[in-house]
Design a protein around this motif. Structure first.
Motif, PDB file in Angstrom:
ATOM      1  N   UNK A  56       0.831  -1.193   0.000  1.00 42.57           N
ATOM      2  CA  UNK A  56       0.000   0.000   0.000  1.00 42.57           C
ATOM      3  C   UNK A  56       0.875   1.255   0.000  1.00 42.57           C
ATOM      4  N   UNK A  57       1.029   1.844  -1.148  1.00 49.13           N
ATOM      5  CA  UNK A  57       1.911   3.002  -1.305  1.00 49.13           C
ATOM      6  C   UNK A  57       1.489   4.143  -0.389  1.00 49.13           C
ATOM      7  N   UNK A  58       0.186   4.339  -0.245  1.00 46.35           N
ATOM      8  CA  UNK A  58      -0.290   5.450   0.585  1.00 46.35           C
ATOM      9  C   UNK A  58       0.168   5.284   2.034  1.00 46.35           C
ATOM     10  N   UNK A  59       0.003   4.070   2.554  1.00 51.19           N
ATOM     11  CA  UNK A  59       0.388   3.824   3.949  1.00 51.19           C
ATOM     12  C   UNK A  59       1.893   3.939   4.142  1.00 51.19           C
ATOM     13  N   UNK A  60       2.661   3.417   3.182  1.00 50.87           N
ATOM     14  CA  UNK A  60       4.116   3.462   3.296  1.00 50.87           C
ATOM     15  C   UNK A  60       4.610   4.907   3.343  1.00 50.87           C
ATOM     16  N   UNK A  61       4.098   5.726   2.447  1.00 45.59           N
ATOM     17  CA  UNK A  61       4.574   7.113   2.389  1.00 45.59           C
ATOM     18  C   UNK A  61       4.069   7.898   3.597  1.00 45.59           C
ATOM     19  N   UNK A  62       2.848   7.618   4.013  1.00 48.97           N
ATOM     20  CA  UNK A  62       2.311   8.289   5.205  1.00 48.97           C
ATOM     21  C   UNK A  62       3.155   7.960   6.436  1.00 48.97           C
ATOM     22  N   UNK A  63       3.607   6.727   6.541  1.00 52.63           N
ATOM     23  CA  UNK A  63       4.449   6.337   7.670  1.00 52.63           C
ATOM     24  C   UNK A  63       5.749   7.147   7.684  1.00 52.63           C
ATOM     25  N   UNK A  64       6.278   7.451   6.497  1.00 56.84           N
ATOM     26  CA  UNK A  64       7.503   8.271   6.426  1.00 56.84           C
ATOM     27  C   UNK A  64       7.230   9.712   6.802  1.00 56.84           C
ATOM     28  N   UNK A  65       6.048  10.201   6.500  1.00 55.62           N
ATOM     29  CA  UNK A  65       5.671  11.565   6.919  1.00 55.62           C
ATOM     30  C   UNK A  65       5.710  11.642   8.445  1.00 55.62           C
ATOM     31  N   UNK A  97       6.920  13.811  -2.197  1.00 54.65           N
ATOM     32  CA  UNK A  97       5.660  14.492  -1.845  1.00 54.65           C
ATOM     33  C   UNK A  97       5.338  15.586  -2.862  1.00 54.65           C
ATOM     34  N   UNK A  98       6.382  16.295  -3.288  1.00 55.87           N
ATOM     35  CA  UNK A  98       6.179  17.335  -4.300  1.00 55.87           C
ATOM     36  C   UNK A  98       5.612  16.719  -5.582  1.00 55.87           C
TER      37      UNK A  98
END
Ligand SMILES: [Zn+2]
Length: 159
Positions: A56-65, A97-98
């Motif tokens: 899940x790309x959304x969850x992975x990137x959100x975790x990095x945020x 993110x950009x």
């Protein structure tokens, strides 16, 4: 170097980072050429998973945020992003993110055959394979290889 795979702006540096893990044409053995911090390697691995759409790309990137403490900040009347934790990982995440904000992120793709990360500069954005032609001594014509394979399989089932 195949120039039509080059991503716009900072996304090209992200692409370069992602391709420090690769399957070279000559050996076909997965190789890791990454030299950097463990945090940046973790980020690279998660971003590869996100681009390869096998998590899940959304969850992975959100975790990095969360991990880097990214927050919006208003500068001169515009929204910008800043992070509590500075460094290479933040610089990479900021570019990701950009690209998500400007819509270019979804054109970053992984070849289903050789797993090379390329940017889809095609007009319709429907490119699937890294290359149709080898394009050089180190190039791999994955699109053509897949076509030949599909053709053989079709003919086999006709027998
Ligand atoms: Zn390929």
């Amino acid at each position: 170097m195949v120039t039509d795979q080059v991503a716009p702006g900072g996304l090209e540096q992200v692409r370069t980072l992602l391709n420090t893990w690769l399957i070279p044409n000559d050996t076909r053995t997965p190789t890791d050429r990454f030299h950097g911090s463990p945090t940046l390697r973790d980020l690279r691995d998660d971003l590869r998973r996100a681009v390869e759409r096998d998590a899940d790309a959304d969850l992975l990137v959100t975790a990095w945020i969360d991990r880097l403490g990214v927050l919006p900040v208003v500068r001169e009347g515009r929204i910008a992003l800043q992070a509590r934790k500075q460094g290479e990982a933040w610089e990479t995440l900021r570019d990701v993110l950009q690209s998500m904000m400007d819509g270019s992120w979804h054109r970053l793709k992984a070849c289903p055959d050789c797993r090379w990360i390329f940017y889809d500069n095609s007009r319709n954005g429907q490119k699937r394979w890294c290359l149709m032609n080898a394009g050089g001594p180190n190039g791999r014509a994955c699109g053509t290889i897949a076509k030949v394979r599909a053709y053989r399989e079709r003919n086999r089932s006709d027998e």
